[in-house]
Design a protein around this motif. Sequence first.
Motif, PDB file in Angstrom:
ATOM      1  N   LEU A 244       0.685  -1.103   0.108  1.00  0.00           N
ATOM      2  CA  LEU A 244      -0.111  -0.046   0.021  1.00  0.00           C
ATOM      3  C   LEU A 244       0.893   1.115   0.021  1.00  0.00           C
ATOM      4  O   LEU A 244       1.765   1.348   0.833  1.00  0.00           O
ATOM      5  CB  LEU A 244      -1.002   0.089   1.286  1.00  0.00           C
ATOM      6  CG  LEU A 244      -1.976   1.194   1.553  1.00  0.00           C
ATOM      7  CD1 LEU A 244      -3.081   1.080   0.310  1.00  0.00           C
ATOM      8  CD2 LEU A 244      -2.412   1.449   2.891  1.00  0.00           C
ATOM      9  N   THR A 247      -0.816   6.946   2.130  1.00  0.00           N
ATOM     10  CA  THR A 247      -2.244   7.204   1.651  1.00  0.00           C
ATOM     11  C   THR A 247      -2.790   7.683   3.070  1.00  0.00           C
ATOM     12  O   THR A 247      -2.301   8.075   4.032  1.00  0.00           O
ATOM     13  CB  THR A 247      -2.698   5.831   1.214  1.00  0.00           C
ATOM     14  OG1 THR A 247      -4.554   6.642   1.124  1.00  0.00           O
ATOM     15  CG2 THR A 247      -3.240   4.995   2.431  1.00  0.00           C
ATOM     16  N   ALA A 249      -5.991   7.032   6.039  1.00  0.00           N
ATOM     17  CA  ALA A 249      -6.944   6.109   6.582  1.00  0.00           C
ATOM     18  C   ALA A 249      -7.437   6.724   7.923  1.00  0.00           C
ATOM     19  O   ALA A 249      -7.102   7.418   8.602  1.00  0.00           O
ATOM     20  CB  ALA A 249      -5.896   4.849   6.871  1.00  0.00           C
ATOM     21  N   LYS A 278     -15.109   7.587   0.999  1.00  0.00           N
ATOM     22  CA  LYS A 278     -15.180   6.241   0.340  1.00  0.00           C
ATOM     23  C   LYS A 278     -13.999   5.394   0.663  1.00  0.00           C
ATOM     24  O   LYS A 278     -12.737   5.854   0.595  1.00  0.00           O
ATOM     25  CB  LYS A 278     -15.245   6.619  -1.147  1.00  0.00           C
ATOM     26  CG  LYS A 278     -16.416   7.096  -1.534  1.00  0.00           C
ATOM     27  CD  LYS A 278     -17.834   6.580  -1.543  1.00  0.00           C
ATOM     28  CE  LYS A 278     -19.167   7.235  -1.975  1.00  0.00           C
ATOM     29  NZ  LYS A 278     -20.472   6.669  -1.778  1.00  0.00           N
ATOM     30  N   GLU A 279     -14.287   4.183   0.748  1.00  0.00           N
ATOM     31  CA  GLU A 279     -13.291   3.086   1.257  1.00  0.00           C
ATOM     32  C   GLU A 279     -12.292   2.946   0.137  1.00  0.00           C
ATOM     33  O   GLU A 279     -12.804   2.712  -1.060  1.00  0.00           O
ATOM     34  CB  GLU A 279     -13.723   2.150   2.084  1.00  0.00           C
ATOM     35  CG  GLU A 279     -12.549   0.880   2.433  1.00  0.00           C
ATOM     36  CD  GLU A 279     -13.115  -0.176   3.330  1.00  0.00           C
ATOM     37  OE1 GLU A 279     -12.225  -0.976   3.654  1.00  0.00           O
ATOM     38  OE2 GLU A 279     -14.372  -0.235   3.469  1.00  0.00           O
ATOM     39  N   ASN A 280     -10.914   2.909   0.020  1.00  0.00           N
ATOM     40  CA  ASN A 280     -10.179   2.456  -0.929  1.00  0.00           C
ATOM     41  C   ASN A 280     -10.376   0.989  -1.294  1.00  0.00           C
ATOM     42  O   ASN A 280     -10.096   0.142  -0.216  1.00  0.00           O
ATOM     43  CB  ASN A 280      -8.722   2.586  -0.343  1.00  0.00           C
ATOM     44  CG  ASN A 280      -7.800   2.528  -1.518  1.00  0.00           C
ATOM     45  OD1 ASN A 280      -7.974   2.062  -2.544  1.00  0.00           O
ATOM     46  ND2 ASN A 280      -6.646   3.229  -1.513  1.00  0.00           N
ATOM     47  N   ALA A 282      -8.191  -0.876  -2.456  1.00  0.00           N
ATOM     48  CA  ALA A 282      -7.062  -1.670  -2.370  1.00  0.00           C
ATOM     49  C   ALA A 282      -7.021  -2.523  -1.154  1.00  0.00           C
ATOM     50  O   ALA A 282      -6.101  -3.656  -0.998  1.00  0.00           O
ATOM     51  CB  ALA A 282      -5.778  -0.603  -2.438  1.00  0.00           C
ATOM     52  N   SER A 284      -8.144  -2.789   3.388  1.00  0.00           N
ATOM     53  CA  SER A 284      -7.787  -2.020   4.778  1.00  0.00           C
ATOM     54  C   SER A 284      -7.044  -2.970   5.551  1.00  0.00           C
ATOM     55  O   SER A 284      -7.401  -4.418   5.350  1.00  0.00           O
ATOM     56  CB  SER A 284      -9.229  -1.662   5.425  1.00  0.00           C
ATOM     57  OG  SER A 284      -9.758  -0.278   4.509  1.00  0.00           O
ATOM     58  N   THR A 307      -8.636   2.509   4.849  1.00  0.00           N
ATOM     59  CA  THR A 307      -8.022   3.302   3.801  1.00  0.00           C
ATOM     60  C   THR A 307      -9.348   3.765   3.107  1.00  0.00           C
ATOM     61  O   THR A 307     -10.265   3.587   2.841  1.00  0.00           O
ATOM     62  CB  THR A 307      -7.011   2.716   2.922  1.00  0.00           C
ATOM     63  OG1 THR A 307      -7.748   1.369   2.394  1.00  0.00           O
ATOM     64  CG2 THR A 307      -5.981   1.881   3.860  1.00  0.00           C
ATOM     65  N   VAL A 308      -8.809   5.324   2.633  1.00  0.00           N
ATOM     66  CA  VAL A 308     -10.023   5.861   2.200  1.00  0.00           C
ATOM     67  C   VAL A 308      -9.281   6.503   0.805  1.00  0.00           C
ATOM     68  O   VAL A 308      -8.233   6.432   0.443  1.00  0.00           O
ATOM     69  CB  VAL A 308     -10.246   7.246   2.765  1.00  0.00           C
ATOM     70  CG1 VAL A 308     -10.883   6.626   4.203  1.00  0.00           C
ATOM     71  CG2 VAL A 308      -9.317   8.108   3.105  1.00  0.00           C
ATOM     72  N   LYS A 309     -10.359   6.727  -0.132  1.00  0.00           N
ATOM     73  CA  LYS A 309     -10.010   7.297  -1.772  1.00  0.00           C
ATOM     74  C   LYS A 309      -9.473   8.570  -1.422  1.00  0.00           C
ATOM     75  O   LYS A 309      -9.995   9.511  -0.603  1.00  0.00           O
ATOM     76  CB  LYS A 309     -11.328   7.017  -2.647  1.00  0.00           C
ATOM     77  CG  LYS A 309     -11.511   5.689  -3.067  1.00  0.00           C
ATOM     78  CD  LYS A 309     -12.764   5.628  -3.813  1.00  0.00           C
ATOM     79  CE  LYS A 309     -13.118   4.356  -4.509  1.00  0.00           C
ATOM     80  NZ  LYS A 309     -14.169   4.490  -5.285  1.00  0.00           N
ATOM     81  N   SER A 310      -8.454   8.877  -2.349  1.00  0.00           N
ATOM     82  CA  SER A 310      -8.020  10.437  -2.363  1.00  0.00           C
ATOM     83  C   SER A 310      -9.007  11.343  -2.809  1.00  0.00           C
ATOM     84  O   SER A 310      -9.920  11.116  -3.491  1.00  0.00           O
ATOM     85  CB  SER A 310      -6.887  10.490  -3.209  1.00  0.00           C
ATOM     86  OG  SER A 310      -5.833   9.484  -2.784  1.00  0.00           O
TER      87      SER A 310
END
Length: 310
Positions: A244, A247, A249, A278-280, A282, A284, A307-310
Amino acid sequence: MPRFHVRRSTLVEAPLADIYSTVADYSTWPAWSPWLVAEPDAEITISPKPREIGASYSWKGDLVGEGKITHLHLEPDESVRDEIRFAKPFRSRADVWFEIRQTHDGNLLAWNMEGKLPWFLFWMKSQMETFIGMDYERGLKMLKEYIETGEVKAETRLHGLVDVEPVEIVGIRQRCHRRELSEKMPPLFQQVHDLLEQAGLEHGRGASVYHHFDCKSEEMDFTSGFECNAPLVDLPEGLSLWSLPATQAIRVEQIGPYEHLGNAWSAAHQFLRYRKLKENPAGSFEVYQNDPETTPADELKTDVYVTVKS
């Protein structure tokens, strides 16, 4: 409007009278609420006589929303029947009741909810039943512990949105029903440890990655293993590497037995919804800060990162 019904149960090692007196007493509810763990400072109002018909328990907060539950019928040592009304995040009502009875296996405590979803949420029926059921399971774990011991040895600390440095976790990836995780994980950690040791590779703290959760089947796609102390050039056969980049989170610190880890994940997702993040996809992850083999269960520390989306 689509109807839903959720029922979860557990066995409690206590007399029926003790189980009933705890469930019927609204003043005990903050100690085992599966929602207040995310927002312990939410505004709670409890009737002066919390164990009588007509008594109420109301809540108001940023993460927990707003609502009120009222005792409609109390049958000593047998059942508690309530009505719950939600004001936020949307208006709705439902019937909630607890069943208490003796069985061949022990004293049973069951928690039920039945109601109707607003028409515009008809598509969420299956998800609602899954997630309310998970909340009830978390609540029953804490309620059982509270009745049997007089306290819940778990604490959830929500730290909010934080910056996360790049992470690499080496482990074994598998799928199973979410209720099987506690059984599946320990041998995986041992297997990963042995493979890394045989290859002469050092590792960091234990960690697990959650790649995907299927709401319908409740199947979890996950990896259990360890943080990498250094880049892996040759990955031992049977292991996979999850990476990862730096980022952001939602970080939640959970203190206490692993059986209450669901509280941290729920708190993170309550915060996610509140902040409209929004959750990433990729994935958590959670990092185990100390060794369960040498640490008392009530002193275990786990960091959960959604983790969250940018």
